[in-house]
Design a protein around this motif. Sequence first.
Motif, PDB file in Angstrom:
ATOM      1  N   THR A 114      -5.904   0.935   4.578  1.00  0.00           N
ATOM      2  CA  THR A 114      -4.555   0.538   4.173  1.00  0.00           C
ATOM      3  C   THR A 114      -3.690   1.747   3.826  1.00  0.00           C
ATOM      4  O   THR A 114      -2.495   1.788   4.151  1.00  0.00           O
ATOM      5  N   LYS A 115      -4.266   2.731   3.160  1.00  0.00           N
ATOM      6  CA  LYS A 115      -3.502   3.922   2.784  1.00  0.00           C
ATOM      7  C   LYS A 115      -2.964   4.635   4.022  1.00  0.00           C
ATOM      8  O   LYS A 115      -1.809   5.076   4.043  1.00  0.00           O
ATOM      9  N   ALA A 116      -3.783   4.746   5.051  1.00  0.00           N
ATOM     10  CA  ALA A 116      -3.353   5.404   6.283  1.00  0.00           C
ATOM     11  C   ALA A 116      -2.266   4.590   6.986  1.00  0.00           C
ATOM     12  O   ALA A 116      -1.277   5.141   7.482  1.00  0.00           O
ATOM     13  N   ALA A 117      -2.423   3.263   7.014  1.00  0.00           N
ATOM     14  CA  ALA A 117      -1.414   2.409   7.647  1.00  0.00           C
ATOM     15  C   ALA A 117      -0.093   2.486   6.884  1.00  0.00           C
ATOM     16  O   ALA A 117       0.986   2.517   7.484  1.00  0.00           O
ATOM     17  N   ARG A 118      -0.192   2.533   5.565  1.00  0.00           N
ATOM     18  CA  ARG A 118       1.026   2.623   4.740  1.00  0.00           C
ATOM     19  C   ARG A 118       1.754   3.940   4.998  1.00  0.00           C
ATOM     20  O   ARG A 118       2.992   3.973   5.046  1.00  0.00           O
ATOM     21  N   ARG A 119       1.010   5.014   5.170  1.00  0.00           N
ATOM     22  CA  ARG A 119       1.645   6.308   5.429  1.00  0.00           C
ATOM     23  C   ARG A 119       2.405   6.276   6.751  1.00  0.00           C
ATOM     24  O   ARG A 119       3.517   6.788   6.857  1.00  0.00           O
ATOM     25  N   LEU A 120       1.808   5.668   7.770  1.00  0.00           N
ATOM     26  CA  LEU A 120       2.498   5.563   9.057  1.00  0.00           C
ATOM     27  C   LEU A 120       3.778   4.753   8.927  1.00  0.00           C
ATOM     28  O   LEU A 120       4.844   5.173   9.402  1.00  0.00           O
ATOM     29  N   LEU A 121       3.710   3.603   8.266  1.00  0.00           N
ATOM     30  CA  LEU A 121       4.882   2.748   8.119  1.00  0.00           C
ATOM     31  C   LEU A 121       5.975   3.437   7.302  1.00  0.00           C
ATOM     32  O   LEU A 121       7.163   3.335   7.632  1.00  0.00           O
ATOM     33  N   THR A 122       5.588   4.142   6.257  1.00  0.00           N
ATOM     34  CA  THR A 122       6.570   4.837   5.418  1.00  0.00           C
ATOM     35  C   THR A 122       7.311   5.898   6.215  1.00  0.00           C
ATOM     36  O   THR A 122       8.536   6.026   6.137  1.00  0.00           O
ATOM     37  N   ARG A 123       6.578   6.678   6.994  1.00  0.00           N
ATOM     38  CA  ARG A 123       7.202   7.715   7.831  1.00  0.00           C
ATOM     39  C   ARG A 123       8.114   7.099   8.883  1.00  0.00           C
ATOM     40  O   ARG A 123       9.208   7.607   9.163  1.00  0.00           O
ATOM     41  N   LEU A 124       7.659   6.015   9.464  1.00  0.00           N
ATOM     42  CA  LEU A 124       8.461   5.359  10.500  1.00  0.00           C
ATOM     43  C   LEU A 124       9.808   4.887   9.945  1.00  0.00           C
ATOM     44  O   LEU A 124      10.859   5.140  10.540  1.00  0.00           O
ATOM     45  N   LEU A 125       9.767   4.195   8.833  1.00  0.00           N
ATOM     46  CA  LEU A 125      10.991   3.662   8.238  1.00  0.00           C
ATOM     47  C   LEU A 125      11.944   4.784   7.830  1.00  0.00           C
ATOM     48  O   LEU A 125      13.163   4.674   8.003  1.00  0.00           O
ATOM     49  N   LYS A 126      11.392   5.881   7.325  1.00  0.00           N
ATOM     50  CA  LYS A 126      12.222   6.993   6.894  1.00  0.00           C
ATOM     51  C   LYS A 126      12.859   7.696   8.088  1.00  0.00           C
ATOM     52  O   LYS A 126      14.055   8.017   8.070  1.00  0.00           O
ATOM     53  N   ARG A 127      12.082   7.935   9.129  1.00  0.00           N
ATOM     54  CA  ARG A 127      12.581   8.699  10.278  1.00  0.00           C
ATOM     55  C   ARG A 127      13.493   7.874  11.171  1.00  0.00           C
ATOM     56  O   ARG A 127      14.449   8.396  11.740  1.00  0.00           O
ATOM     57  N   GLN A 128      13.198   6.595  11.317  1.00  0.00           N
ATOM     58  CA  GLN A 128      14.018   5.761  12.199  1.00  0.00           C
ATOM     59  C   GLN A 128      15.305   5.302  11.520  1.00  0.00           C
ATOM     60  O   GLN A 128      16.313   5.098  12.170  1.00  0.00           O
ATOM     61  N   GLY A 129      15.241   5.098  10.215  1.00  0.00           N
ATOM     62  CA  GLY A 129      16.440   4.701   9.487  1.00  0.00           C
ATOM     63  C   GLY A 129      16.798   3.239   9.631  1.00  0.00           C
ATOM     64  O   GLY A 129      17.731   2.765   8.985  1.00  0.00           O
ATOM     65  N   ARG A 139      -5.636  -6.495  15.379  1.00  0.00           N
ATOM     66  CA  ARG A 139      -6.162  -7.364  14.323  1.00  0.00           C
ATOM     67  C   ARG A 139      -6.627  -6.594  13.091  1.00  0.00           C
ATOM     68  O   ARG A 139      -7.259  -7.187  12.199  1.00  0.00           O
ATOM     69  N   LEU A 140      -6.327  -5.313  13.013  1.00  0.00           N
ATOM     70  CA  LEU A 140      -6.700  -4.532  11.837  1.00  0.00           C
ATOM     71  C   LEU A 140      -5.922  -5.033  10.620  1.00  0.00           C
ATOM     72  O   LEU A 140      -4.692  -5.032  10.600  1.00  0.00           O
ATOM     73  N   LYS A 141      -6.624  -5.445   9.578  1.00  0.00           N
ATOM     74  CA  LYS A 141      -5.985  -6.040   8.410  1.00  0.00           C
ATOM     75  C   LYS A 141      -5.221  -5.029   7.559  1.00  0.00           C
ATOM     76  O   LYS A 141      -4.413  -5.406   6.709  1.00  0.00           O
ATOM     77  N   SER A 142      -5.479  -3.747   7.770  1.00  0.00           N
ATOM     78  CA  SER A 142      -4.808  -2.715   6.976  1.00  0.00           C
ATOM     79  C   SER A 142      -3.295  -2.743   7.172  1.00  0.00           C
ATOM     80  O   SER A 142      -2.544  -2.425   6.242  1.00  0.00           O
ATOM     81  N   TYR A 143      -2.827  -3.122   8.346  1.00  0.00           N
ATOM     82  CA  TYR A 143      -1.389  -3.174   8.581  1.00  0.00           C
ATOM     83  C   TYR A 143      -0.727  -4.221   7.694  1.00  0.00           C
ATOM     84  O   TYR A 143       0.320  -3.985   7.086  1.00  0.00           O
ATOM     85  N   GLY A 144      -1.340  -5.397   7.633  1.00  0.00           N
ATOM     86  CA  GLY A 144      -0.775  -6.455   6.805  1.00  0.00           C
ATOM     87  C   GLY A 144      -0.763  -6.078   5.331  1.00  0.00           C
ATOM     88  O   GLY A 144       0.222  -6.326   4.624  1.00  0.00           O
ATOM     89  N   ALA A 145      -1.850  -5.442   4.861  1.00  0.00           N
ATOM     90  CA  ALA A 145      -1.921  -5.024   3.462  1.00  0.00           C
ATOM     91  C   ALA A 145      -0.876  -3.956   3.159  1.00  0.00           C
ATOM     92  O   ALA A 145      -0.216  -3.990   2.117  1.00  0.00           O
ATOM     93  N   ALA A 146      -0.702  -3.014   4.088  1.00  0.00           N
ATOM     94  CA  ALA A 146       0.297  -1.958   3.894  1.00  0.00           C
ATOM     95  C   ALA A 146       1.699  -2.541   3.899  1.00  0.00           C
ATOM     96  O   ALA A 146       2.562  -2.133   3.100  1.00  0.00           O
ATOM     97  N   ARG A 147       1.943  -3.495   4.759  1.00  0.00           N
ATOM     98  CA  ARG A 147       3.261  -4.133   4.827  1.00  0.00           C
ATOM     99  C   ARG A 147       3.595  -4.854   3.530  1.00  0.00           C
ATOM    100  O   ARG A 147       4.713  -4.775   3.022  1.00  0.00           O
ATOM    101  N   ARG A 148       2.604  -5.505   2.955  1.00  0.00           N
ATOM    102  CA  ARG A 148       2.839  -6.209   1.699  1.00  0.00           C
ATOM    103  C   ARG A 148       3.081  -5.230   0.550  1.00  0.00           C
ATOM    104  O   ARG A 148       3.929  -5.468  -0.317  1.00  0.00           O
ATOM    105  N   LYS A 149       2.357  -4.125   0.534  1.00  0.00           N
ATOM    106  CA  LYS A 149       2.543  -3.129  -0.524  1.00  0.00           C
ATOM    107  C   LYS A 149       3.936  -2.500  -0.460  1.00  0.00           C
ATOM    108  O   LYS A 149       4.502  -2.119  -1.487  1.00  0.00           O
ATOM    109  N   LEU A 150       4.467  -2.379   0.761  1.00  0.00           N
ATOM    110  CA  LEU A 150       5.805  -1.807   0.927  1.00  0.00           C
ATOM    111  C   LEU A 150       6.904  -2.858   0.767  1.00  0.00           C
ATOM    112  O   LEU A 150       8.086  -2.519   0.796  1.00  0.00           O
TER     113      LEU A 150
END
Length: 234
Positions: A114-129, A139-150
Amino acid sequence: MRASSVSYKRHRFPGELIAHAVWLYFRFPLSFRLVEEMLLERGIVVSYETIRRWSLKFGTAYARSLRRKAARPDDIWHLDEVRIVIRDQPHWLWRAVDQDGYVLDEILQPRRNTKAARRLLTRLLKRQGLRPSRMIIDRLKSYGAARRKLGLSIRHLSHKGLNNRAENSHLPLRKRERIMQKFRSPGGCQRFVSVFSAIRNLFVPPASITTALSRHIHRVRALAQWNNATALSA
């Protein structure tokens, strides 16, 4: 696109040759020795080690100078991760591409959690704007957990068959990995993929271009942008 700030001062070879050698290495599945041989056929004597140093010094600068694709609110992000073994240690390259196969970002990380997925999502949102219209993941559950944390309310679809766009984006890198006989270090891998994807984004036509004429026009424009990024424009 802004004029490039790349400088070739104090280099014995002209900028045109340096940029061409770097382009050959990153754009095509070639080793440094093969690039050396191709230049020798043209009467240019330069060692593969020099080409390697050029790639390290100028590759990142070129990638930074290339124009980034402007995000659109209707973009669809495809997220996926691929396993890369470096010195017998497994790592994961986390990558996001849009509906045209354009690589938006990629991060090499030692974990698939989840930590790794969250880092990817955070960078994406910041860079894309901008947030995408939806995300497509495996089907990796880490994406869903990272999305909820953000706290993201973005619609996402989780299905193995829907994520072929992201999975197919790994294939060119896999080919280069075999030619390079694997990566030597995590830092070297991250530097390579950053430049490799930036140049590939520029030159490979999107899936929406289907005619030979359109592909030709796309590549002509890409070469003009490349000349600007490498400070070779008139």
